[in-house]
Design a protein around this motif. Structure first.
Motif, mmCIF file in Angstrom:
data_model
loop_
_atom_site.group_PDB
_atom_site.id
_atom_site.type_symbol
_atom_site.label_atom_id
_atom_site.label_comp_id
_atom_site.label_asym_id
_atom_site.label_seq_id
_atom_site.Cartn_x
_atom_site.Cartn_y
_atom_site.Cartn_z
ATOM 1 N N LEU A 115 -46.134 69.029 14.002
ATOM 2 C CA LEU A 115 -46.089 68.964 15.462
ATOM 3 C C LEU A 115 -44.915 69.812 15.967
ATOM 4 C CD1 LEU A 115 -47.337 67.105 17.938
ATOM 5 C CD2 LEU A 115 -45.051 66.147 17.868
ATOM 6 N N GLY A 116 -43.816 69.857 15.186
ATOM 7 C CA GLY A 116 -42.627 70.602 15.579
ATOM 8 C C GLY A 116 -42.910 72.049 15.921
ATOM 9 N N TYR A 117 -43.791 72.680 15.138
ATOM 10 C CA TYR A 117 -44.117 74.083 15.383
ATOM 11 C C TYR A 117 -44.829 74.240 16.725
ATOM 12 C CZ TYR A 117 -46.392 78.617 15.044
ATOM 13 O OH TYR A 117 -46.827 79.895 15.314
ATOM 14 N N GLY A 124 -41.414 77.196 24.202
ATOM 15 C CA GLY A 124 -40.817 78.525 24.149
ATOM 16 C C GLY A 124 -39.433 78.521 23.524
ATOM 17 N N ILE A 125 -39.276 77.766 22.447
ATOM 18 C CA ILE A 125 -37.976 77.677 21.757
ATOM 19 C C ILE A 125 -38.179 77.955 20.259
ATOM 20 C CG2 ILE A 125 -37.014 76.039 23.439
ATOM 21 C CD1 ILE A 125 -37.532 73.779 21.416
ATOM 22 N N PRO A 126 -37.103 78.276 19.538
ATOM 23 C CA PRO A 126 -37.250 78.534 18.095
ATOM 24 C C PRO A 126 -37.607 77.264 17.312
ATOM 25 C CG PRO A 126 -35.137 79.362 18.920
ATOM 26 C CD PRO A 126 -35.723 78.495 19.991
ATOM 27 N N SER A 127 -38.341 77.448 16.229
ATOM 28 C CA SER A 127 -38.589 76.338 15.296
ATOM 29 C C SER A 127 -38.191 76.796 13.895
ATOM 30 C CB SER A 127 -40.057 75.906 15.311
ATOM 31 O OG SER A 127 -40.887 76.913 14.770
ATOM 32 N N TYR A 195 -47.609 77.100 8.599
ATOM 33 C CA TYR A 195 -46.669 77.517 7.550
ATOM 34 C C TYR A 195 -46.593 79.042 7.389
ATOM 35 C CZ TYR A 195 -47.425 72.562 6.402
ATOM 36 O OH TYR A 195 -47.562 71.201 6.470
ATOM 37 N N PRO A 196 -47.744 79.769 7.358
ATOM 38 C CA PRO A 196 -47.655 81.233 7.227
ATOM 39 C C PRO A 196 -47.027 81.896 8.464
ATOM 40 C CG PRO A 196 -49.857 80.456 6.645
ATOM 41 C CD PRO A 196 -49.144 79.318 7.303
ATOM 42 N N LYS A 197 -47.070 81.200 9.630
ATOM 43 C CA LYS A 197 -46.502 81.774 10.856
ATOM 44 C C LYS A 197 -45.000 81.529 10.936
ATOM 45 C CE LYS A 197 -50.731 80.392 13.249
ATOM 46 N NZ LYS A 197 -51.243 79.493 14.276
ATOM 47 N N GLN A 198 -44.507 80.657 10.052
ATOM 48 C CA GLN A 198 -43.104 80.254 10.097
ATOM 49 C C GLN A 198 -42.268 81.203 9.223
ATOM 50 O OE1 GLN A 198 -42.395 77.086 12.018
ATOM 51 N NE2 GLN A 198 -40.461 78.189 11.998
ATOM 52 N N ARG A 199 -42.462 82.505 9.453
ATOM 53 C CA ARG A 199 -41.755 83.514 8.663
ATOM 54 C C ARG A 199 -41.366 84.691 9.554
ATOM 55 N NH1 ARG A 199 -46.591 82.823 4.316
ATOM 56 N NH2 ARG A 199 -46.098 80.654 3.824
ATOM 57 N N PRO A 204 -38.125 80.897 11.352
ATOM 58 C CA PRO A 204 -37.922 81.078 9.902
ATOM 59 C C PRO A 204 -38.227 79.817 9.089
ATOM 60 C CG PRO A 204 -35.819 80.703 10.967
ATOM 61 C CD PRO A 204 -36.855 80.686 12.063
ATOM 62 N N THR A 205 -38.261 79.985 7.786
ATOM 63 C CA THR A 205 -38.383 78.864 6.846
ATOM 64 C C THR A 205 -37.113 78.813 6.004
ATOM 65 O OG1 THR A 205 -40.799 78.938 6.668
ATOM 66 C CG2 THR A 205 -39.616 78.021 4.792
ATOM 67 N N ILE A 206 -36.547 77.606 5.876
ATOM 68 C CA ILE A 206 -35.399 77.417 4.978
ATOM 69 C C ILE A 206 -35.760 76.294 4.002
ATOM 70 C CG2 ILE A 206 -32.925 77.061 4.764
ATOM 71 C CD1 ILE A 206 -32.622 77.603 7.717
#
Length: 425
Positions: A115-117, A124-127, A195-199, A204-206
């Motif tokens: 849901l966070g993404y 309109g904020i970073p995730s 997940y693939p969009k979180q790059r 970003p992904t950490i």
């Protein structure tokens, strides 16, 4: 600026967020953590804003509704969503997470809280996807739930990651889908696997993982990071009970045994007997964590039963750590520089068990279904060999030097700074 963190799992999933939050607070951020009621005291104890989430994960796990998956494909069917508590977690929990994001300038979320993404996109904020295990496909090793299986080469390695990514999304999207349609009458715009969009630079992904344990793959794309585990470094304020303090002082360093919040409650008595016999065979003192997988008994001269003691404080004072292979407990054992034995019950625990053996810091990985007194006693004996002790000490030093939480907080700060400076321009 406010950063909201969404944690959906056990204490082992929530505690790294606290470690990360401590570093973010030092940079001047307000930090709000959404977590199960079981962890309210833990969150507030470190001075964070606590956002309640319906559906108590600890109680759900203890109820036996969640089945441990001893093969990769069972992992995706390990939740029974007909259960009332899980329905509450799935719908009510999503609403609570959404509420926790109100007013946030950035969202950090566990892979189970997708849901966070979508909320970050809506606002309109970073995730930032914050994962306790590698989520990004690579050819270099198989996905975490396939790691302890037959190796079939680089192409298949990458394929297992895609299977894991899609399967995890299938589990994680049920609640988001139901909640969003209930609230808005339609799915989020561009609703698909996040997940693939979180790059990207703003998404970003950490991974909370040591590059000394799993080296950063050369084929990971840009904006995917792994700096080290996230530990609560300062334990100076923790004061153990007199009972624990006395036990540690009055003899040789004991062996810790704990099977975490996912332990097999139905066989707790049998597990406890087995552990006590194995310790006696080795002439070892023991500290037994009487959680859902172990049964509390009368303390003796050589055995102490405990309920909750911070691993970061306790583990460095031990001779070995026997545990279920949860990501958080494995990380704490590695950090301590003390040898370990992994008794996996299901899911990703088999991977951590195998990896510890590969790294030479373990006396063995024994699936719970195959555990016997003799096997456990032999594994504990092996932890005391000079080779295993030296490897554990060496790797512990590397893990402690990585400062994963600090470096991850720096990356998040940079992500937020860059995003809002571009927005202003």
């Amino acid at each position: 600026m406010l950063i909201t963190m969404l944690s959906t799992g056990t204490r082992g999933d929530t505690q790294p967020f606290i470690a990360l939050g401590i570093e973010l607070k030092k940079k001047g951020y307000r930090v709000r953590i959404a977590a199960s009621q079981s962890y309210r005291q833990l969150v507030e104890g470190y001075g964070f804003e606590y956002a309640p989430m319906r559906g108590d994960v600890a109680k759900i796990l203890e109820s036996g509704v969640v089945k441990d998956a001893d093969n990769p494909f069972k992992f995706f069917t390990s939740l029974n969503f007909k259960n009332d508590d899980l329905t509450e977690l799935m719908i009510g929990g999503q609403e609570d997470m959404h509420k926790a994001c109100e007013g946030a300038d950035a969202i950090v979320y566990h892979p189970g809280a997708t849901l966070g993404y979508f909320v970050a996109k809506e606002m309109g904020i970073p995730s930032i996807l914050a994962s306790p295990f590698p989520m990004t496909p690579t050819k270099e090793y198989p996905a975490i739930i396939f790691y302890d299986r037959l190796r079939l080469g680089k192409t298949v390695n990458k394929l297992t990651h895609h299977i894991f990514e899609k399967g995890f999304w299938k589990m994680a999207n049920m609640g988001v889908k139901k909640y969003w349609v209930q609230r808005y009458g339609q799915l989020p715009k561009g609703f698909s696997n996040p997940y693939p969009k979180q790059r990207t630079a703003s998404h970003p992904t950490i991974t909370s993982l040591s590059p000394s344990v799993f080296p950063v793959p050369a084929d990971w794309p840009q904006h995917v990071y792994s700096f080290g585990y996230w530990f609560i470094e300062d334990q100076s304020e923790y004061k153990p009970s007199k009972e624990v303090e006395d036990f540690l002082r009055e003899g040789e360093p004991p062996v810790y045994i704990g099977f975490g919040s996912v332990g097999d409650k139905a066989h707790a008595s049998e597990s406890t007997e087995m552990v006590i016999r194995a310790l006696k065979q080795n002439g070892k003192r023991g500290i037994i964590n009487a959680g859902s997988g172990m049964q509390e008994r009368e303390n003796t001269e050589d055995i102490l039963f405990i309920k909750s003691v911070p691993h970061e404080w306790l583990f460095p004072q031990l001779s070995a750590v026997v545990h279920h292979g949860g990501a958080g407990t494995t990380a704490a054992a590695l950090r301590s520089g003390v040898p370990q034995v992994v008794i996996p019950f299901g899911n990703d625990q088999f991977a951590w068990g195998r990896r510890m053996v590969e790294l030479g810091v373990s006396g063995g990985s024994i699936p719970r279904k195959e555990l016997t007194t003799d096997k456990l006693a032999d594994a504990i004996t092996l932890t005391q060999s000079s080779a295993v002790k030296e490897k554990a000490r060496e790797l512990g030093g590397k893990v402690r030097a990585e400062n994963g939480a600090l470096k991850s907080a720096d990356l998040i700060h940079k992500t937020i700074e860059n995003y809002y400076s571009k927005e202003r321009n």
